[in-house]
Structure formats: C-alpha cells, structure tokens
Design an enzyme around this catalytic site. Structure first.
Site, PDB file in Angstrom:
ATOM      1  N   HIS A 275       0.844  -1.204   0.000  1.00  0.00           N
ATOM      2  CA  HIS A 275       0.000   0.000   0.000  1.00  0.00           C
ATOM      3  C   HIS A 275       0.879   1.253   0.000  1.00  0.00           C
ATOM      4  CE1 HIS A 275      -3.486  -2.485   0.388  1.00  0.00           C
ATOM      5  NE2 HIS A 275      -3.110  -2.949   1.569  1.00  0.00           N
ATOM      6  N   ASP A 326      -5.071  -7.886  -3.871  1.00  0.00           N
ATOM      7  CA  ASP A 326      -5.396  -7.739  -2.454  1.00  0.00           C
ATOM      8  C   ASP A 326      -6.733  -8.378  -2.077  1.00  0.00           C
ATOM      9  OD1 ASP A 326      -5.472  -6.924   0.178  1.00  0.00           O
ATOM     10  OD2 ASP A 326      -5.346  -4.791  -0.207  1.00  0.00           O
TER      11      ASP A 326
HETATM   12 ZN    ZN Z   1      -3.510  -6.847   2.394  1.00  0.00          ZN
END
Ligand code: ZN
Length: 464
Positions: A275, A326
C-alpha cells in the site's frame, strides 16, 4: 519445473523497454526461457507461431485469497459510517468461517481468474493460519497448503508468505478474539517459510510477512530479521494504508510508519511495502535509498476508501512498483493499471501523469507496465522476471481480434490494451513453459467454478 523444450515465434513481443519484432522465444527443459532472439527474418522450422502480440506474465504481488469469497458482498452501507475498519469487521466474518477445503476451492477459482486477468504468479500474504476456534492444526500449514493446492490446480505460480500477527494494535499486547486464527510470532513464521521452501512443490516459493507495524511488536520484527539474515526471498509488510494507522504509529513511536521502518535500518531489496498510501517525500526518498519496493493495490484501495499514493514520487525515484489485487474486487492487471493512473488524473486534473516524455517515455502504459514487470518479479522473490533468458517461461498472448486492438498501429498496442479497456484480451497464457489457457479456455474451468460456487454458498448459508 520440467517441460518439453519448445520454440515460439512472436510477430511482436514486449521485451524490457518495449516492443520488438520477429521474436524467437526458446523454452528450456527447466521451464525457463533458454534464449530470446529478436529481429529474425522468418520463423524457423518447428517453431509455434503465436496468434498475437506476446507480453510477459505479470505478478499479482498482494493477495488474501480467502477474501475472493467476499468480493461483491460488502457493497451496501448498513450504518451511518462505512470505512476500512467496518469493512474489516465484516471481512473477519468470512475469515472465521472458512475451512481448508473451501479455501482450496476459493483459491483455485481466484487463480483461474487471475490467469485470465494477465497474472501468472500469485503472492499470498497468508495470515489465516489456525482452526476456526483458534487452535493450531496438526500441520500448521494446513491453510497454506490449501491455497497452494488451489493455485497448483489452476496452474499459477505461488509465493506463499506466512505472517507475523500477534497483537490488535500498537498499544495492545494480544489479539482480539476475532483475530484468533491469525496468531503467529517470528519463530512460527520462519519455521513455516522454511517448510514451504523445502516442500519441493513445483512453482511454489516462500516469503515472509510482517502483517503491519500495528500487529507486530518491534522486537518481533528484529527477531525475524535476524532469523532471515541469509534468506533470499521477499519480506512484505502492510504499511500506511489508512490515516488512522499512521496517526496511531506517530502516537506510539513518534514517527510515521515508513519513517519508523527506515529508521530501524531493516529495509533492503527483499522488502516490499504494501500500500504505502500515506507517504511524505522524505519517506519516498528513504525507500528509494534502501532498495525496497512498494506494492500498490489500486482497486482495493479505491474500494476501501484508503486514499491515493504518490505514484509520480515512486516512479521518479526509481522505486520498484508491483501491483496487488489484495481483496480481489478486481482480478485484472490492466484494470489495476488504469486505476493507478486515473486516480492521479482525477486529483491532479491533468492527463498521462505517469508518462515521462522528458526521459524518452511518452507512453503512460509503457512506463507503468515496465515498472510492474520488474517490480513484480522482485516482490515475488524471483531474481529474473519477464521475457528474458533465465526467467520463468511465462507469457501472455494478446488476442488480435480483441476490439481494442482492431486497426491499432503496432506501436500503440500496449496503450490500447491498458486504456481502451478491452475485455478478455488474453487469448493464450503460458506458465513455466506450459499453456494453461488456450483460445481463452482453461481446461479446469467448469470443475473449479462448480466447487467455488458450492464453497461460497456453504459459507453464507452454513452455521455462523
Ligand atoms: Zn492486504
């Protein structure tokens, strides 16, 4: 992985840096590219002529496979506030129900969809490790093997990475009850990774995970670093996805998450910051100096309302970038690339933000694609990745009949593949020298889909 030696001929192939014409690709008996030769005058006898432009398979560098069973089921707001944290509470509902058999079915369907979406390697950030009641399985990797079995059934490569997960927050000493399936310390994770690495399963690699700075104590991070001193595989950590997490980190340590990690002198080229959404320029520079990469998950970050990272900062500083799907609200690498760019366009109110004409790359798609090919390989712990000798022989063949490519000048094919939003653009997909998708079809599709549908039905109809 042993395969037969074969020759492929591509009218055009995306080698590092761009399209090359008349390319001969030789698959070695080890399933890697033995040689790649460009600008030949004609296909040699015995070479299989590919139906369209050839591109490297991509790495999906961040996955929680079980969350595929949840995609589409969190799209109603049922209280005044709906954010990452309320989503997480609902996601835990799935995490607390799913067993190894259902997880295998979900992983197989996910892997099949990812292959159709342009990915040939899946990097699983694995924290769903114990029984529903929190007790350990007799084989602590029972849930991990379920993912590996599903991935192998569909034919995708897998980097399986068990996670340290030991506390509910920066100021907590233990987990919440609804996190009981996740518990693992540095020594557990190291032992699991060694077992995975020694398993001898084809197309399976091991990696290491620290769930997040909130979920792993500093001493555990340093303990893992000591254990892994000679480990060549990747080390991933969720970091700075949410502003609340950044604030909590500052309150607990006096530093922002990436600032703290960089200050611990732990980062190196094995590390991947997943991220890395909320960053300041000094943190981008610190990551660049360390050799670590970032894994950006554009559709999940959009779906969860995380925010937008500094894409131009990472690009301009030369930081390796990988893409992850994800939570699997999307399973298509081209969709991820569009979101990566469009988020920047929407906030900056300009176009082709990721392009760099000043350094000779006016194509947004080309600059992003090249970066994620090499960054994805690094994130999966593979020393070579893409269409180059010694890398695993993974390949995508674009369908020349895809509406996005009809009449397109060859030099603009990648731009069109990304930004003309084609559906099902990949005609054929090869992994480790073997075709897993031919003419858009995967031989296991029906059986995998049937088991997946049953697993998801049981998850939502079964006892809580
Ligand atoms: Zn994750």
């Amino acid at each position: 992985m042993a395969t037969e030696r074969k020759l492929l001929w591509a009218p055009r192939a995306w080698l590092p840096g761009g399209w090359r014409e008349n390319v001969l690709l030789e698959v070695g008996a080890d399933g890697n590219w033995a040689s790649i030769t460009t600008d030949l005058s004609a296909a040699p006898d015995g070479a299989e002529v590919l139906a369209g432009p050839a591109l490297p398979g991509l790495v999906d560098a961040h996955s929680h496979a079980f969350q595929r069973a949840f995609a589409g089921l969190a799209e109603r707001r049922e209280s005044a506030a709906d954010d990452f944290w309320s989503w997480r509470d609902r996601m835990y509902g799935v995490a607390l129900r799913i067993g190894p058999e259902a997880l295998r079915a979900v992983a197989a369907q996910l892997a099949l969809e990812l292959l159709h979406g342009g990915y040939t390697q899946l990097v699983e950030f694995h924290y769903l490790q114990h029984r529903v009641d929190g007790r350990r399985y007799d084989d602590p990797l029972t849930m991990g093997w379920a993912i590996a079995d599903g991935a192998a059934e569909a034919g995708i490569g897998l980097t399986l990475m068990p996670a340290i997960y030991e506390r509910a927050g920066f100021r907590e000493s233990t987990l919440r009850d609804d996190q009981r399936r996740f518990r693992a310390g540095a020594d557990d994770v190291w032992a699991a990774a060694r077992t995975i690495a020694a398993s001898g399963r084809p197309m399976l690699d091991a990696g290491l995970v620290i769930h997040s700075l909130r979920a792993a104590a500093p001493q555990s991070i340093h303990r893992l670093r000591e254990l892994a001193a000679d480990f060549a595989g990747p080390i991933h950590v969720h970091v700075a996805e949410q502003t609340a997490e950044v604030d909590d980190c500052v309150a607990a340590t006096g530093q922002r998450p990436i600032e703290w990690l960089a200050g611990q002198q732990v980062l190196d080229a094995r590390w991947q910051l997943v991220h890395a959404t909320h960053v300041v320029p000094a943190e981008v520079e610190a990551v660049a100096a360390s050799g670590a990469g970032v894994v950006i998950c554009p559709t999940t970050e959009a779906n969860l309302g995380d925010g937008l990272t500094d894409v131009v900062g990472w690009l301009d500083q030369g930081v390796p970038i990988a893409i992850g799907s994800d939570s699997h609200v999307a399973r298509d690498v081209l969709e991820e690339l569009r979101w990566l760019e469009y988020g920047q366009r929407l906030t900056q109110r300009r176009r082709n933000v990721a392009a760099a004409p000043e350094s000779g790359q006016p194509s947004t798609a080309a600059r992003l694609f090249d970066r994620i090919v090499s960054g994805g390989g690094q994130a999966a712990g593979r020393s070579r990745w893409g269409l180059l000798a010694g890398a695993r022989a993974d390949l995508l063949v674009a369908d020349p009949q895809s509406p996005a490519l009809l009449g397109m000048p060859p030099s603009r094919c990648l731009d069109a593949l990304v930004f003309s939003s084609p559906s099902a653009p990949w005609r054929d997909v090869m992994v480790a020298g073997s075709w897993v998708i031919r003419e858009h079809a995967h031989p296991g599709r029906q059986a995998i889909a049937t088991r997946f549908a049953q697993a998801v039905t049981d998850l939502w109809d079964g006892p809580a």
